[in-house]
Structures are given as structure tokens and as C-alpha cells.
Design an enzyme around this catalytic site. Structure first.
Site, mmCIF file in Angstrom:
data_model
loop_
_atom_site.group_PDB
_atom_site.id
_atom_site.type_symbol
_atom_site.label_atom_id
_atom_site.label_comp_id
_atom_site.label_asym_id
_atom_site.label_seq_id
_atom_site.Cartn_x
_atom_site.Cartn_y
_atom_site.Cartn_z
ATOM 1 N N GLY A 173 0.862 -1.189 -0.008
ATOM 2 C CA GLY A 173 -0.096 0.023 -0.031
ATOM 3 C C GLY A 173 0.991 1.312 -0.079
ATOM 4 O O GLY A 173 1.908 1.403 -0.727
ATOM 5 N N GLU A 191 5.294 14.929 3.935
ATOM 6 C CA GLU A 191 6.057 14.828 2.713
ATOM 7 C C GLU A 191 5.988 15.907 1.830
ATOM 8 O O GLU A 191 4.958 16.740 1.529
ATOM 9 C CB GLU A 191 5.415 13.525 2.135
ATOM 10 N N ALA A 192 6.972 16.453 1.419
ATOM 11 C CA ALA A 192 7.094 17.528 0.217
ATOM 12 C C ALA A 192 7.078 16.768 -1.298
ATOM 13 O O ALA A 192 7.635 15.934 -1.257
ATOM 14 C CB ALA A 192 8.299 18.210 0.623
ATOM 15 N N THR A 219 1.768 5.351 -0.393
ATOM 16 C CA THR A 219 1.718 6.185 -1.543
ATOM 17 C C THR A 219 1.819 5.446 -2.948
ATOM 18 O O THR A 219 1.081 5.863 -3.979
ATOM 19 C CB THR A 219 2.621 7.581 -1.291
ATOM 20 N N ALA A 220 2.850 4.818 -3.009
ATOM 21 C CA ALA A 220 3.047 4.015 -4.247
ATOM 22 C C ALA A 220 2.058 3.119 -4.487
ATOM 23 O O ALA A 220 1.663 3.053 -5.667
ATOM 24 C CB ALA A 220 4.696 3.170 -4.106
ATOM 25 N N LYS A 240 4.310 24.699 -1.363
ATOM 26 C CA LYS A 240 5.557 24.761 -1.258
ATOM 27 C C LYS A 240 6.023 25.695 -2.619
ATOM 28 O O LYS A 240 5.915 25.023 -3.575
ATOM 29 C CB LYS A 240 6.300 23.601 -1.180
ATOM 30 N N THR A 244 12.190 14.081 -4.355
ATOM 31 C CA THR A 244 11.948 13.498 -5.506
ATOM 32 C C THR A 244 10.890 11.958 -5.199
ATOM 33 O O THR A 244 10.854 11.445 -6.493
ATOM 34 C CB THR A 244 13.384 13.020 -6.139
ATOM 35 N N GLY A 245 10.715 11.659 -4.223
ATOM 36 C CA GLY A 245 9.967 10.371 -3.828
ATOM 37 C C GLY A 245 8.838 10.228 -4.572
ATOM 38 O O GLY A 245 8.319 9.361 -5.486
#
Length: 587
Positions: free
Chosen positions: A83, A118-119, A85-86, A148, A403-404
Site C-alpha cells: 500500500g 512529505e514535500a 503512496t506508491a 511549497k 523526488t520520492g
């Protein structure tokens, strides 16, 4: 509070017209000069255009991607294993773009998500709202994102650090003028001025909201737990199946082919295609298929993080902060509830207890400390057989430059574009594996120059980094930069050759910003204008900033007025507009 309706206000005026009327003639002329170029999204990754993000994917549901009913090798069922975010972004995209697919997400609640702030990057605004079709008003209501405008780096020799903005490509005020006038890149774009003043490009004029955010690329700060909960709800609404189970084993059939997966409660789950979203465990791609792993440890020395939350008193900075620490750096991501902090460090240079101590002394009052381990690098391939890995199961660098989620989104778009209707069709594995690998490698080199040239501290960690950090992938660009900077002001023919020699995912403007911000020596190009022209634009930018709202008030306007979001996502002159011409950028 009244609002403009759409792009036009009373009497046929645009919101910009109304704002310009509040400025002096000279200030108004400076703002018009800023907007004189072609609107677009700065820092565009090569080859990614609006058509690739919108028009093409709107056609993905065409019959050529749908298998025939009598095809015994058809791909009809997808198992998204894992599960977070990915997993949820993958499942949502597949079900949204290919609704006939039977998409199942398999996850265990026993495995917690990394619940930190998370940015993101500007690309994610397009991905979430245009690609996944998420209603922005619903996102503001349920996830409560903040904006941001860029990253403030407490980094390099300047005690005030430097701003790395999303509008760096436009030089709306001018880098060379900023360096000459103030010996810093701060103030070289309108967005950097906004960041320094903790403002956002929304205004209240005569009881009405006026927004310039369609001219100022921004990204979201997200509370990861809230975001995943929102995606979970959305996936259920859109018909994604859900299986609560913990993966025990992956059973292979033929070479590079998963026959089924087995759960800890004894169930056997079979799908035509598998997406590995099992995080750093990489249960399918890494463990079962034994895909080689390429480490980035020669460039990126960190492998640990300690995270926590700090009360912000409701003050929401419109940027992520990256603060140099003794053995790494610390992020600060503002959310309405609190600032999310994380000290990213090298466990070979600092013990966990020492990292905790340094973080709590630097940020008194931080609470809820948690430990995270990671490794930087990528597997040799993302797609093997009937398995594609997305997220940390394929590759990871570190949180610097956010970058994630970007790379998850690009991998998701790649999968929905190339997933064959049938195993009888020709496969695009080689293009996917080479392309995604190159993009991850480019991120490695980009992050490496952040470390190599950071002279803020002289601890053993930073002296070691400056001596040993491998930046060889960007060496051709560094030589060109030292020969004449900024890179973006060089001859286009030379720049084309340079990008061929050292492809970069962040654009040459991004490299300029990081190198000039850290005062990496270079022969500066001559200005093509009098310094007075630069000051005129700077004063116009200052005038815009002085009238702008705080982020808290600006966000309230976007949470309550759908027309502001409509302008951002639909207007032809918006960086996030559905039909904007030019490149779509990410930063």
C-alpha cells in the site's frame, strides 16, 4: 468575501488587471516585464509535454489497449502488492485510465506507513488533478495540504542560505543582477521574494480575492498519513479491490515470471501482472527475482533519519527548509497541525542517540521521535517478466529535493502508457528500464552536487563528503558552468551538446540555482542590460510581495473558492493549465 468569476472580473478585467491598478506605473511595467515571456512550467524534464500528461492519457481507454474477450493471454487482472503512496497511486491510476482492469491492492495493516510530512514538486499538482482527476477542493478539505514555493537551503557559505524556487527557470528578476547587487541569488525571481517574506501570490482587493498562483509554480506539502487515508477512500470509491494480508512468499513459474504470491494465512493470490510496492523489502523484484542493486553510496552518504513534529503556532512557511546538520541535514515541512522535521544522517558518522540529541537540542520541543533506515540506489531493472516495481521497491535516493512522489508518479504514468493488453503483444520493457534508470541516475548526480559543494560546516562528515563525493556524472556540466555561468544564459547549441553529454532531470536552471546559491566559483557572464533595469524589476517584485497574503489566508481562499482552482487548472496562461503550451516541469 466576494470572488472573481473565472478568469475575468467585472467590466472584462482579469485578476491581473485589477492587481496592476494598485501599483505605480513603474511597478506595473516591471510586473508586465516579468510576465512577458511564454507562460510555462520551469525546469521541464526533457520530452515531457502537456499532451503526454493530458491528451494522450485521455485516450488510454481506447480499444487498442483493451484485450479481446477470447484472448487467452490477455492481461485483465493486476495485483498491486503493498500500500502506501506508491501502492494507492498505482492502483488509482490503473483503475482510472483502464477501468476494465480488475485491480486488487494487497496490503497488511501490520506494516505501518512512514507517517511523516512529505514535500512534493510542482509536477504533482498536474499529476493529482489532471492525471488522477482528484478534485482540488476535496484534497484541500480532507488532506489539508500547504503550499511549497521552493526550498530554503540553510546551506553553503552564506549565513542566510539561499532560496531554490520553482520559478528559477524564468529569471523573472534576474540572477546576474541579484549577484551583482546583493551577492546572492536570493531575490532573483518573484517567487524567491515571496519565500523571503513568507507570502503567497494571493491578494485581497476591494473585498475580492485575486490570485497570481497560476503564474507561480508551487507544490504541495502533505501529511503522509492523511494523504494515504484519502487515497484509500478514493480507491474504494473507484472500484479498486482490497485484500488485507501479509505477503509470505513469492512463487515463480518460468524464468522471470511470478506464478502466484502466498500470504501468511495460507491464501494463494494469482494475477496476470504484479506491481511490487513492498517498499525497501522489494519482495518481488529484489528478493524473488533477485534483481541486482546499484548503490549510490559513493555519492550519497546518508542512510538513516530520525523524524518528529514541532508546534508551529499556525505559522505556515511557504517552503521546505533544508538545514545543514553535523552529519547530514534536517528537513522542515510545514503542515496545519505542526512542522514535520527529519534529520537525515550517516549512521557511520553518528550514532542514533547522538542524532536524537542533536535534533532535540537544535529544535527544542520536538516530539514523537521515530527512526527510519534506508539505502540509496536502484535495482538494475524496474520491469522484469510480469512484475514492475514502483516506489522504494525499485529505487530510492534520500528526501533532499523531494523526488520520492515525483518518481512514483512518473513510474505510474509509464506503466499506464505501456502496459500491454495481452502477453502476445510486443513488450516495452527495455525502454522502461533504460529510461527510468537514467532518470534515477540523474537525480543521484543532482543531489551529489548539493553535498560536494556545501561548505557550511567543517565536521568530519562534511569534510569527508567534500573530499570523496562522486559527482562524475555531472562533471561535463560543471566544467561548462565554471567556463561561464549561469548555464541557462549560454548559447543554446552548446547547451544542447551539454545535455547530451550529461543528461539532467532538473534542467540547467536547477543546476544554476544550486551552484550559484552555494557560491561555487565560476566566470560570470556579463549582464546584457543596465543594473537599473534589474532594480526596476526588483522594486516591482517587492511591490507584489508587500501586498500578498500570508500562506494561511491564501490557502483559505483556495479552500473556499472553486474559481481560484479553476483558474489554476484550466486557464490557458497557467503553468498548471490543462492545455498549456511548452514543457511540463517538475520543480
Amino acid at each position: 468575501m466576494q470572488h472573481w468569476s473565472g478568469a475575468m472580473g467585472p467590466g472584462g478585467q482579469t485578476p491581473l488587471d485589477v492587481l496592476l491598478e494598485t501599483l505605480t506605473e513603474q511597478e506595473s511595467a516591471g510586473v508586465k516585464a516579468w510576465l512577458g515571456g511564454t507562460p510555462g512550467w520551469p525546469g521541464a524534464p526533457a520530452g515531457v509535454s502537456p499532451k503526454a500528461l493530458t491528451e494522450h492519457h485521455e485516450k488510454v481507454e481506447s480499444d487498442r489497449f483493451r484485450p479481446s474477450d477470447d484472448d487467452p493471454r490477455a492481461i485483465r487482472s493486476i495485483g498491486v502488492i503493498g500500500g502506501g503512496t506508491a501502492g494507492y497511486m498505482t492502483a488509482l491510476a490503473l483503475k482510472t485510465k483502464r477501468p476494465w482492469l480488475d485491480v486488487t491492492l494487497v496490503e497488511s495493516k501490520e506494516i505501518p506507513i512512514i507517517g511523516v510530512g512529505e514535500a512534493t514538486v510542482s509536477y504533482m499538482v498536474m499529476f493529482l488533478h489532471h492525471f488522477l482527476g482528484i478534485d482540488p477542493m476535496e484534497l484541500y478539505r480532507k488532506v489539508e495540504p500547504t503550499w511549497k514555493l521552493g526550498i530554503k537551503f540553510d546551506w553553503g557559505p552564506d549565513p542566510d542560505g539561499f532560496m531554490a524556487t520553482f520559478d528559477w527557470h524564468h529569471h523573472s528578476i534576474g540572477a546576474l543582477g541579484a549577484l551583482e547587487a546583493e551577492n546572492t541569488v536570493n531575490g532573483f525571481t518573484v517567487q524567491s521574494l515571496m519565500m523571503m517574506a513568507d507570502r503567497a501570490g494571493v491578494y485581497e482587493i476591494d473585498g475580492k480575492y485575486v490570485s497570481l498562483m497560476k503564474y507561480l509554480p508551487f507544490a504541495y506539502h502533505l501529511d503522509n498519513a492523511r494523504f494515504v487515508a484519502f487515497l484509500t477512500e478514493l480507491a474504494e470509491q473507484r472500484g479498486v479491490r482490497h485484500v488485507e494480508a501479509r505477503l509470505d512468499d513469492v512463487v515463480l513459474g518460468d524464468d522471470e515470471w511470478v506464478d502466484h504470491v502466498r500470504t501468511t494465512d495460507g491464501r494463494e493470490l494469482r494475477y496476470d501482472f504484479y506491481v511490487d510496492c513492498t517498499g525497501f523489502r522489494s519482495m518481488l523484484l529484489g528478493k524473488a527475482l533477485d534483481t541486482p542493486f546499484h548503490s549510490y553510496a559513493g555519492s550519497l552518504f546518508t542512510d538513516s533519519a530520525v523524524t518528529g513534529n514541532l508546534e508551529n503556532g499556525g505559522h505556515l512557511k511557504p517552503y521546505t527548509t533544508a538545514t545543514t546538520m553535523n552529519a547530514g541535514w534536517c528537513w522542515n515541512i510545514p503542515t496545519p497541525q505542526s512542522d514535520h522535521l527529519g534529520y537525515v544522517y550517516s549512521s557511520s558518522a553518528l550514532s542514533d542517540d547522538e542524532a536524537h540529541k542533536e535534533l532535540t537540542e537544535r529544535f527544542p520541543g520536538i516530539e514523537g521521535l521515530r527512526q527510519v533506515r534506508f539505502r540509496s540506489g536502484r535495482h538494475d531493472k524496474a520491469w522484469r517478466g510480469n512484475v514492475m516495481a514502483i516506489g522504494n521497491s525499485y529505487a530510492f535516493v534520500e528526501p533532499l529535493e523531494s523526488t520520492g512522489l515525483l518518481m512514483i508518479a512518473l513510474a505510474v504514468q509509464t506503466l499506464t502508457s505501456v502496459l500491454p493488453a495481452s502477453w502476445s503483444d510486443e513488450q516495452a520493457r527495455d525502454v522502461v528500464n533504460i529510461g527510468l534508470g537514467q532518470r534515477w541516475d540523474a537525480i543521484r548526480w543532482f543531489l551529489a552536487i548539493h553535498y560536494k559543494f556545501n561548505t557550511r560546516l567543517d565536521t568530519e562528515f562534511w569534510k569527508d563528503v567534500r573530499e570523496r563525493c562522486d559527482i562524475s556524472g555531472f562533471q561535463p556540466l560543471l566544467a561548462l558552468y565554471q567556463n561561464g555561468a549561469p548555464l541557462t544564459r549560454r548559447d543554446p547549441y552548446i547547451l544542447d551538446l551539454a545535455l547530451g553529454a550529461a543528461p539532467t532531470f532538473f534542467g540547467l536552471a536547477g543546476i544554476d540555482n544550486i551552484l550559484l546559491g552555494q557560491k561555487v566559483p565560476a566566470r560570470l557572464l556579463q549582464r546584457a542590460e543596465p543594473i537599473e533595469d534589474w532594480w526596476a524589476r526588483r522594486k516591482a517584485g517587492d511591490a507584489l510581495v508587500s501586498r500578498a497574503l500570508t500562506q494561511s489566508r491564501a490557502l483559505e481562499a483556495f479552500r473556499t473558492d472553486p474559481e481560484l482552482n479553476a483558474q489554476l487548472l484550466n486557464d490557458l496562461d497557467s503553468w498548471a493549465g490543462r492545455h498549456i503550451a511548452g514543457y511540463i516541469g517538475m520543480l
